[in-house]
Scaffold this active site. Sequence first.
Site, PDB file in Angstrom:
ATOM      1  N   SER A 170      21.739  30.338  37.112  1.00 39.75           N
ATOM      2  CA  SER A 170      21.227  31.428  36.296  1.00 39.75           C
ATOM      3  C   SER A 170      20.728  32.552  37.200  1.00 39.75           C
ATOM      4  O   SER A 170      21.162  32.683  38.350  1.00 39.75           O
ATOM      5  CB  SER A 170      20.120  30.875  35.384  1.00 39.75           C
ATOM      6  OG  SER A 170      19.722  31.841  34.449  1.00 39.75           O
ATOM      7  N   LYS A 188      23.323  35.629  31.603  1.00 37.27           N
ATOM      8  CA  LYS A 188      22.446  34.574  32.134  1.00 37.27           C
ATOM      9  C   LYS A 188      21.444  34.099  31.083  1.00 37.27           C
ATOM     10  O   LYS A 188      21.083  32.921  31.043  1.00 37.27           O
ATOM     11  CB  LYS A 188      21.732  35.058  33.395  1.00 37.27           C
ATOM     12  CG  LYS A 188      22.661  35.435  34.561  1.00 37.27           C
ATOM     13  CD  LYS A 188      23.451  34.248  35.103  1.00 37.27           C
ATOM     14  CE  LYS A 188      24.141  34.611  36.422  1.00 37.27           C
ATOM     15  NZ  LYS A 188      25.001  33.541  36.940  1.00 37.27           N
TER      16      LYS A 188
HETATM   17  C1  HXC Z   1      32.218  49.097  36.010  1.00 33.88           C
HETATM   18  C2  HXC Z   1      33.861  47.502  36.333  1.00 33.88           C
HETATM   19  C3  HXC Z   1      33.514  47.377  37.707  1.00 33.88           C
HETATM   20  C4  HXC Z   1      32.442  48.213  38.207  1.00 33.88           C
HETATM   21  C5  HXC Z   1      35.161  46.014  37.282  1.00 33.88           C
HETATM   22  N1  HXC Z   1      34.896  46.645  36.126  1.00 33.88           N
HETATM   23  N2  HXC Z   1      34.334  46.427  38.262  1.00 33.88           N
HETATM   24  N3  HXC Z   1      33.227  48.340  35.484  1.00 33.88           N
HETATM   25  N4  HXC Z   1      31.815  49.039  37.321  1.00 33.88           N
HETATM   26  N5  HXC Z   1      32.049  48.163  39.456  1.00 33.88           N
HETATM   27  C6  HXC Z   1      35.588  46.488  34.863  1.00 33.88           C
HETATM   28  C7  HXC Z   1      37.064  46.811  34.966  1.00 33.88           C
HETATM   29  O1  HXC Z   1      37.310  48.201  34.973  1.00 33.88           O
HETATM   30  C8  HXC Z   1      37.600  46.128  33.712  1.00 33.88           C
HETATM   31  O2  HXC Z   1      37.334  46.886  32.565  1.00 33.88           O
HETATM   32  C9  HXC Z   1      36.756  44.885  33.630  1.00 33.88           C
HETATM   33  O3  HXC Z   1      35.562  45.133  34.388  1.00 33.88           O
HETATM   34  C10 HXC Z   1      37.475  43.686  34.215  1.00 33.88           C
HETATM   35  O4  HXC Z   1      37.815  43.996  35.543  1.00 33.88           O
HETATM   36  P1  HXC Z   1      38.914  43.147  36.348  1.00 33.88           P
HETATM   37  O5  HXC Z   1      38.923  43.632  37.740  1.00 33.88           O
HETATM   38  O6  HXC Z   1      40.186  43.133  35.577  1.00 33.88           O
HETATM   39  O7  HXC Z   1      38.299  41.696  36.200  1.00 33.88           O
HETATM   40  P2  HXC Z   1      38.512  40.442  37.081  1.00 33.88           P
HETATM   41  O8  HXC Z   1      39.705  40.564  37.998  1.00 33.88           O
HETATM   42  O9  HXC Z   1      38.479  39.310  36.179  1.00 33.88           O
HETATM   43  O10 HXC Z   1      37.231  40.458  38.045  1.00 33.88           O
HETATM   44  C11 HXC Z   1      35.983  40.124  37.553  1.00 33.88           C
HETATM   45  C12 HXC Z   1      34.896  40.895  38.285  1.00 33.88           C
HETATM   46  C13 HXC Z   1      35.023  40.764  39.807  1.00 33.88           C
HETATM   47  C14 HXC Z   1      33.543  40.400  37.797  1.00 33.88           C
HETATM   48  C15 HXC Z   1      35.051  42.383  37.917  1.00 33.88           C
HETATM   49  O11 HXC Z   1      33.997  41.492  40.450  1.00 33.88           O
HETATM   50  C16 HXC Z   1      35.012  39.330  40.250  1.00 33.88           C
HETATM   51  O12 HXC Z   1      36.002  38.661  40.201  1.00 33.88           O
HETATM   52  N6  HXC Z   1      33.887  38.805  40.682  1.00 33.88           N
HETATM   53  C17 HXC Z   1      33.784  37.399  41.112  1.00 33.88           C
HETATM   54  C18 HXC Z   1      32.931  37.253  42.287  1.00 33.88           C
HETATM   55  C19 HXC Z   1      31.553  37.805  42.064  1.00 33.88           C
HETATM   56  O13 HXC Z   1      31.325  38.762  41.348  1.00 33.88           O
HETATM   57  N7  HXC Z   1      30.599  37.196  42.750  1.00 33.88           N
HETATM   58  C20 HXC Z   1      29.247  37.696  42.732  1.00 33.88           C
HETATM   59  C21 HXC Z   1      28.467  36.825  41.919  1.00 33.88           C
HETATM   60  S1  HXC Z   1      26.819  37.218  42.286  1.00 33.88           S
HETATM   61  P3  HXC Z   1      38.458  47.861  31.878  1.00 33.88           P
HETATM   62  O14 HXC Z   1      37.777  48.458  30.702  1.00 33.88           O
HETATM   63  O15 HXC Z   1      38.817  48.875  32.941  1.00 33.88           O
HETATM   64  O16 HXC Z   1      39.614  46.966  31.501  1.00 33.88           O
HETATM   65  C22 HXC Z   1      25.915  36.988  40.947  1.00 33.88           C
HETATM   66  C23 HXC Z   1      24.450  37.231  41.200  1.00 33.88           C
HETATM   67  C24 HXC Z   1      23.702  37.505  39.952  1.00 33.88           C
HETATM   68  O17 HXC Z   1      26.406  36.663  39.943  1.00 33.88           O
HETATM   69  C25 HXC Z   1      22.222  37.677  40.143  1.00 33.88           C
HETATM   70  C26 HXC Z   1      21.741  37.811  41.553  1.00 33.88           C
HETATM   71  C27 HXC Z   1      20.270  37.765  41.731  1.00 33.88           C
END
Ligand code: HXC
Length: 317
Positions: A170, A188
Site C-alpha cells: 500500500s 491504495k
Molecule cells: C499522465 C500518463 C503518464 C503521465 C502514462 N499516462 N504516463 N498520464 N502523466 N506521466 C497515461 C497514458 O497517456 C495513457 O492514457 C495511460 O496512462 C496508460 O498509459 P500506458 O503507457 O499505455 O500504460 P502502461 O504501458 O500499462 O503503463 C502503465 C504505467 C507505467 C503506470 C503508465 O508507468 C508503468 O508501467 N509503470 C510500472 C512501474 C511503476 O510505475 N513502478 C513504480 C511504482 S512506485 P491515454 O489516455 O493516453 O490512453 C509506486 C509508489 C507509490 O507505486 C507510493 C510511493 C510512496
Amino acid sequence: MTVLRSEYLSSAWADGIFANRVLFITGGAGSIGSAQTRAVVHLGANACIIGRSVEKTEKAAKEIAQVRPGAKVLGIGNIDVRNFDSLKAAAERCVKELGSIDYVIAGAAGNFIAPISGLSPNAFKTVMDIDTIGTFNTIKATVPYLIESAARNPNPNPSGTTGGRLISTSATFHYTGMPLQAHVSAAKAAIDSLMGSVSLEYGPYGVTANSLAPGAIAGTEGMERLASSELTKEQQTKGIPSGRWGSMRDIADATVFLFSDAGNYVNGTTLIVDGAGWRRQGGAALGVDSDMTYPEFMLTGEISKNVKTGREGKAKL
Ligand code: HXC
C-alpha cells in the site's frame, strides 16, 4: 551482483524460519519486491516472482536465488496483473514446480506524477487496474493455495512454522490526500479496504491478510519518480520524524515479521513503515522544491523540472 545481508535483512531473524515454504510475489523484480523476496528466501523459502518483463523477471530470480545455497527462485515473466487468466496460470505453475504457495505479496504497482487535470480517464483507470484490480486478481488466483497452506499450518503452530499469509503493498498518500497522486491514492485506499474484506472472509480459514505501507524508501523506483533532484538529502528528509528515508531492509523486515510466527495475530490491518512521515506529510516531499511551491504549481500547472513527470511540458488535456 552480491547484495549484503545487512541491506535486506536485520539480524533479528533466525535462519530457516521459512524452510520449505513458497512465496508468490507480483512485482518481485522491483526494488522493494526484490528486497522482500531476498529476505524471505534467505530465511529458507523458495519463491516465484511474477513480472511483465521476461528479461527483468528472470534476471532478478537468478540473482535472488544466490542468497542461499539450494534456493529455488522461479522468474515468471510476461504476466500482467491486469490479466486474471495469466496470473492464475502463473500460480498453477508455481505450485506445480515448487509444491505450494504459502505466502503472497501483491506488490505490482504503477505510478507517475500528474495532476487530475493531466489525468485522462484511461490514465486514472490504468493505475486503478494495475494496483487495485491487480491486487484483487492476485488474491483470487492464490487464495485457494493460501487456504491449503493455512490448513497445514495452524495458527499458532507449535512448530513455529507458518503459512496462509497475504500482504499487499500500500502507501500512505490517501491518509491525507496528496497533490499529483489522486490516482495512486484512490488505488491504495481501495487496496486497504480490500484487505479488510479478505481478513474477514478468509480469517476463519486461518489466512491472515494485511497491507504494508512504505513511506519514502531510498533507492526505489517510486522515490526516483517522486522526489525532486534539486533538494539535498537533508532537505528531503527533514520533514520525517525519524529523520531519514526508509531502507528496503525496513520493508523486508516488516514483511518477515508479518509472515513469521511473531506476526500470528496481526490480521486485517495496515502496517505503516514510514518513520511517522505521513503525520507530517513532509515525508515523501513529492517533488516540492523551490521550483514547485504549493499551491502555486497547481494554479500555474507547471510541475517542477526536477521531478520525473514522465511527460514533457503541461498536460495536454
Ligand atoms: C499522465 C500518463 C503518464 C503521465 C502514462 N499516462 N504516463 N498520464 N502523466 N506521466 C497515461 C497514458 O497517456 C495513457 O492514457 C495511460 O496512462 C496508460 O498509459 P500506458 O503507457 O499505455 O500504460 P502502461 O504501458 O500499462 O503503463 C502503465 C504505467 C507505467 C503506470 C503508465 O508507468 C508503468 O508501467 N509503470 C510500472 C512501474 C511503476 O510505475 N513502478 C513504480 C511504482 S512506485 P491515454 O489516455 O493516453 O490512453 C509506486 C509508489 C507509490 O507505486 C507510493 C510511493 C510512496
